[in-house]
Scaffold this motif. Structure first.
Motif, PDB file in Angstrom:
ATOM      1  N   ARG A  67       0.806  -1.216   0.000  1.00  0.00           N
ATOM      2  CA  ARG A  67       0.000   0.000   0.000  1.00  0.00           C
ATOM      3  C   ARG A  67       0.843   1.271   0.000  1.00  0.00           C
ATOM      4  O   ARG A  67       1.865   1.345   0.690  1.00  0.00           O
ATOM      5  CB  ARG A  67      -0.940   0.005   1.202  1.00  0.00           C
ATOM      6  CG  ARG A  67      -2.271  -0.698   0.846  1.00  0.00           C
ATOM      7  CD  ARG A  67      -3.019  -1.054   2.078  1.00  0.00           C
ATOM      8  NE  ARG A  67      -2.166  -1.802   3.006  1.00  0.00           N
ATOM      9  CZ  ARG A  67      -2.583  -2.275   4.164  1.00  0.00           C
ATOM     10  NH1 ARG A  67      -3.809  -2.056   4.561  1.00  0.00           N
ATOM     11  NH2 ARG A  67      -1.761  -2.937   4.950  1.00  0.00           N
ATOM     12  N   VAL A  68       0.387   2.247  -0.758  1.00  0.00           N
ATOM     13  CA  VAL A  68       1.054   3.543  -0.823  1.00  0.00           C
ATOM     14  C   VAL A  68       0.477   4.439   0.266  1.00  0.00           C
ATOM     15  O   VAL A  68      -0.742   4.620   0.332  1.00  0.00           O
ATOM     16  CB  VAL A  68       0.827   4.176  -2.212  1.00  0.00           C
ATOM     17  CG1 VAL A  68       1.352   5.587  -2.245  1.00  0.00           C
ATOM     18  CG2 VAL A  68       1.466   3.320  -3.291  1.00  0.00           C
ATOM     19  N   GLU A 122       6.113  -0.359   7.008  1.00  0.00           N
ATOM     20  CA  GLU A 122       5.386  -1.377   6.245  1.00  0.00           C
ATOM     21  C   GLU A 122       6.240  -2.608   5.959  1.00  0.00           C
ATOM     22  O   GLU A 122       5.895  -3.409   5.077  1.00  0.00           O
ATOM     23  CB  GLU A 122       4.894  -0.772   4.915  1.00  0.00           C
ATOM     24  CG  GLU A 122       3.840   0.300   5.045  1.00  0.00           C
ATOM     25  CD  GLU A 122       2.451  -0.279   5.323  1.00  0.00           C
ATOM     26  OE1 GLU A 122       2.164  -1.371   4.798  1.00  0.00           O
ATOM     27  OE2 GLU A 122       1.695   0.363   6.066  1.00  0.00           O
ATOM     28  N   TRP A 123       7.374  -2.767   6.671  1.00  0.00           N
ATOM     29  CA  TRP A 123       8.259  -3.904   6.357  1.00  0.00           C
ATOM     30  C   TRP A 123       7.555  -5.261   6.356  1.00  0.00           C
ATOM     31  O   TRP A 123       7.911  -6.127   5.550  1.00  0.00           O
ATOM     32  CB  TRP A 123       9.505  -3.913   7.247  1.00  0.00           C
ATOM     33  CG  TRP A 123       9.258  -4.282   8.687  1.00  0.00           C
ATOM     34  CD1 TRP A 123       9.070  -3.431   9.727  1.00  0.00           C
ATOM     35  CD2 TRP A 123       9.140  -5.607   9.225  1.00  0.00           C
ATOM     36  NE1 TRP A 123       8.834  -4.124  10.882  1.00  0.00           N
ATOM     37  CE2 TRP A 123       8.877  -5.464  10.610  1.00  0.00           C
ATOM     38  CE3 TRP A 123       9.233  -6.890   8.693  1.00  0.00           C
ATOM     39  CZ2 TRP A 123       8.700  -6.555  11.456  1.00  0.00           C
ATOM     40  CZ3 TRP A 123       9.046  -7.995   9.530  1.00  0.00           C
ATOM     41  CH2 TRP A 123       8.783  -7.816  10.902  1.00  0.00           C
ATOM     42  N   PRO A 124       6.537  -5.486   7.218  1.00  0.00           N
ATOM     43  CA  PRO A 124       5.901  -6.809   7.137  1.00  0.00           C
ATOM     44  C   PRO A 124       5.288  -7.075   5.751  1.00  0.00           C
ATOM     45  O   PRO A 124       5.287  -8.210   5.283  1.00  0.00           O
ATOM     46  CB  PRO A 124       4.818  -6.749   8.229  1.00  0.00           C
ATOM     47  CG  PRO A 124       5.304  -5.720   9.192  1.00  0.00           C
ATOM     48  CD  PRO A 124       5.975  -4.689   8.342  1.00  0.00           C
ATOM     49  N   ALA A 147       6.369 -10.228   3.545  1.00  0.00           N
ATOM     50  CA  ALA A 147       5.325 -11.180   3.156  1.00  0.00           C
ATOM     51  C   ALA A 147       5.248 -11.281   1.633  1.00  0.00           C
ATOM     52  O   ALA A 147       5.027 -12.371   1.084  1.00  0.00           O
ATOM     53  CB  ALA A 147       3.972 -10.748   3.734  1.00  0.00           C
ATOM     54  N   TYR A 148       5.437 -10.153   0.937  1.00  0.00           N
ATOM     55  CA  TYR A 148       5.431 -10.161  -0.532  1.00  0.00           C
ATOM     56  C   TYR A 148       6.528 -11.077  -1.056  1.00  0.00           C
ATOM     57  O   TYR A 148       6.276 -11.950  -1.894  1.00  0.00           O
ATOM     58  CB  TYR A 148       5.631  -8.728  -1.048  1.00  0.00           C
ATOM     59  CG  TYR A 148       5.802  -8.602  -2.552  1.00  0.00           C
ATOM     60  CD1 TYR A 148       4.700  -8.628  -3.391  1.00  0.00           C
ATOM     61  CD2 TYR A 148       7.064  -8.443  -3.128  1.00  0.00           C
ATOM     62  CE1 TYR A 148       4.845  -8.501  -4.767  1.00  0.00           C
ATOM     63  CE2 TYR A 148       7.217  -8.317  -4.503  1.00  0.00           C
ATOM     64  CZ  TYR A 148       6.100  -8.342  -5.316  1.00  0.00           C
ATOM     65  OH  TYR A 148       6.254  -8.225  -6.670  1.00  0.00           O
ATOM     66  N   TYR A 162      -1.216  -8.385  10.390  1.00  0.00           N
ATOM     67  CA  TYR A 162      -1.208  -8.769  11.808  1.00  0.00           C
ATOM     68  C   TYR A 162       0.122  -9.360  12.276  1.00  0.00           C
ATOM     69  O   TYR A 162       0.223  -9.820  13.407  1.00  0.00           O
ATOM     70  CB  TYR A 162      -2.360  -9.748  12.087  1.00  0.00           C
ATOM     71  CG  TYR A 162      -3.696  -9.064  11.989  1.00  0.00           C
ATOM     72  CD1 TYR A 162      -4.190  -8.307  13.043  1.00  0.00           C
ATOM     73  CD2 TYR A 162      -4.434  -9.120  10.813  1.00  0.00           C
ATOM     74  CE1 TYR A 162      -5.396  -7.638  12.948  1.00  0.00           C
ATOM     75  CE2 TYR A 162      -5.653  -8.455  10.700  1.00  0.00           C
ATOM     76  CZ  TYR A 162      -6.118  -7.724  11.774  1.00  0.00           C
ATOM     77  OH  TYR A 162      -7.308  -7.050  11.679  1.00  0.00           O
ATOM     78  N   LEU A 163       1.143  -9.299  11.413  1.00  0.00           N
ATOM     79  CA  LEU A 163       2.428  -9.934  11.749  1.00  0.00           C
ATOM     80  C   LEU A 163       3.001  -9.394  13.057  1.00  0.00           C
ATOM     81  O   LEU A 163       3.548 -10.133  13.878  1.00  0.00           O
ATOM     82  CB  LEU A 163       3.437  -9.700  10.610  1.00  0.00           C
ATOM     83  CG  LEU A 163       4.762 -10.436  10.723  1.00  0.00           C
ATOM     84  CD1 LEU A 163       4.556 -11.929  10.534  1.00  0.00           C
ATOM     85  CD2 LEU A 163       5.762  -9.926   9.687  1.00  0.00           C
ATOM     86  N   THR A 164       2.855  -8.078  13.242  1.00  0.00           N
ATOM     87  CA  THR A 164       3.422  -7.439  14.432  1.00  0.00           C
ATOM     88  C   THR A 164       2.349  -7.094  15.462  1.00  0.00           C
ATOM     89  O   THR A 164       2.593  -6.292  16.368  1.00  0.00           O
ATOM     90  CB  THR A 164       4.172  -6.151  14.031  1.00  0.00           C
ATOM     91  OG1 THR A 164       3.233  -5.280  13.384  1.00  0.00           O
ATOM     92  CG2 THR A 164       5.318  -6.451  13.078  1.00  0.00           C
TER      93      THR A 164
END
Lengths: 202, 202, 202, 202
Positions: free
Chosen positions: C27-28, C45-47, C51-52, C104-106
């Motif tokens: 997402r931007v 936004e590192w997660p 994940a990508y 929800y990773l973090t």
């Protein structure tokens, strides 16, 4: 696969994706905020459905014609690849112009006119790119597949390009006066291409 | 690639994209506004998952049947291209009707009924387009590939078209009474097609 | 194209689309509402990026393995088509499970655990569908292409299926304890498949 | 289809989808909240259109070059598949970097710089992946198709890789000073590739 075959396959991919992405312009009314009946809310969205059907036909006809052009080709050069890329760039923008047109179809005044002009302008740009691609091929018989008659190709190119350019230029004129009439004109052009060419090949 | 092969490949592209775009109907609960547990929020979205699985099966079965029809064809004409385009136009709308159905599946009353009728209506439209395409091919044996028995094709067309039309018309009736039962009926039809045809070809 | 070839091409289409749709999870940050630096907002936004990359590798490895299975096939029956459809249904859901996992990773606690379990669960489901498809092929040598050794296929099926199922079942266990470790495990499994198989074929 | 052909087809699919998804970055002004004329609102979105055209050319040139590399290959091994996957992972991210760049192109200061650096960084990463793939092929003549001159391939690899890496590294430098100049540089590089290579093959 040959270079020509792979270019046709890549173009088919872009056309198939562009036509399928049109569905993203069909919006589902949000349940939590919906007032009144769902049938009314969906009925209110008729411009989206009309634009979906029209653009689907428009891209479908481009696919058929693109297909017919690539049947003639025995090989492609960089200019063909570049003109083809320009054509795809305009086709790939159709989900955007369709969404814009549907949003402002019933807005009236300058806004509906702007949306109709953008929609017709991209379609006209497409027919210019098509004429440029087709014209380039006509002037370079070495690109044609074995057994394809270069003189016949040049004649059909002239007719095809002039008719296409004239019809889409006409939609620009209609767009100045009425957005719904512009959408109807695009649907009529797509259907005309179906019928005329069916007669020609039947 | 032949005209028939390229038409089949384009159709495959649209079907593959339509079926994969179904994932866009699965929504991630926004972390910042989520109250309660994520498991509950996801469980609450069960209509989306049920609709995803059902529509995936529906499009998958269309792909298998589309495939079977194109196996019979030796060449395509403009009418085949046009009827095929109509079919694809309806299939490409399934991510929209799926999203609509999932949103209103548990809304009850007129809203759930409207969503179920739209979902079943597009499926019925698909089976009409399929019957028209199949019927046109049956009446034009010149389109069939070498070695395909025209009489056998006509018989299987009749059975196939009547069964498909009857089943999807039935889902329209079910839609008047219950949206969840309508979704279950669509899943059952897709599974029935799998099993019946498996038995027939095994 | 043969029925086997067209099934492989359709599957390739779904896999290519699913893997490319992963980009929609990136997402931007909206300019109008952004506070602080863009670099910080992107870093936050590192997660999503982790994940990508992981899901891109996961689907890429599925593509390679799917490819290897279809190389063995001389023909497909309805059961193969159906099991393949089940596999594609799970793969096509990966852009959703990836987006959920990144969101929800973090988050910590039960929410991160739920997201990690859903992500690993769909991956495990995929390996079950793969084992079912591979196992069915192993038990039906008539489906194999000419010159393929049925006994060798059965041996490699057993190893492949058991290893895949065990590894993805292990990620379910890890998911109970740590969401970031679960993501790392998926990336490690994908890289392991690359290396191990490279060695095997080099 | 051969393993090389299927890898090329899968890559074509990802490239075709990535280039077509660029259209999702073109946003339609919402009618209910639009103030002023639609033409002004669309004109205000010029960075999106400029970024769309530039990224379409960038991916188009990647497709042409990817195509040229795969023409040389007679077979692929796991390392080729893995390097190709890395390349596709970066290309598939372009709709994201394009959207980011368009959003912040006119933001000025550190934000525009960050967006320009991310856009150029992914492009540079792509040229690194391309150079790695091309270099690996150059060092493994056994992968080349029959009749391909390994020495000539190695020479063109060196020129191609060095030029590509240098040009995209240059855009990183430009990104430090001006975001709009960075976008123009990317468009110029894409057009340069068209012209230079046209001359070389004409």
């Amino acid at each position: 696969m040959s270079e020509t075959g792979r270019t046709a396959a890549f173009s088919d991919g872009v056309l198939a994706i562009a036509v399928t992405l049109l569905v993203l312009d069909l919006r589902v009314p949000v349940r939590a905020t919906l007032e009144g009946s769902l049938a009314d809310a969906l009925g209110h969205e008729w411009p989206s459905y009309a634009a979906y059907v029209t653009s689907f036909l428009v891209v479908g006809i481009i696919w058929v014609n693109h297909h017919a052009v690539f049947e003639l080709l025995g090989r492609v050069d960089r200019i063909v690849l570049f003109l083809n890329l320009l054509l795809l760039m305009l086709v790939a923008a159709i989900p955007f112009t369709t969404s814009l047109f549907a949003e402002y179809l019933t807005a009236g005044g300058a806004r509906a006119r702007t949306a109709a002009l953008v929609y017709s302008g991209v379609a006209l740009g497409m027919s210019v790119a098509f004429a440029a691609l087709f014209g380039y091929i006509g002037r370079h018989p070495a690109l044609l597949a074995a057994g394809v008659d270069a003189v016949a190709v040049r004649g059909s190119i002239l007719r095809f390009s002039v008719v296409g350019l004239a019809l889409y230029a006409l939609t620009m004129v209609i767009a100045v006066f009425s957005a719904p009439a512009t959408l109807a004109a695009h649907a009529a052009i797509a259907l005309y291409y179906c019928f005329r060419q069916t007669r020609a090949t039947a």
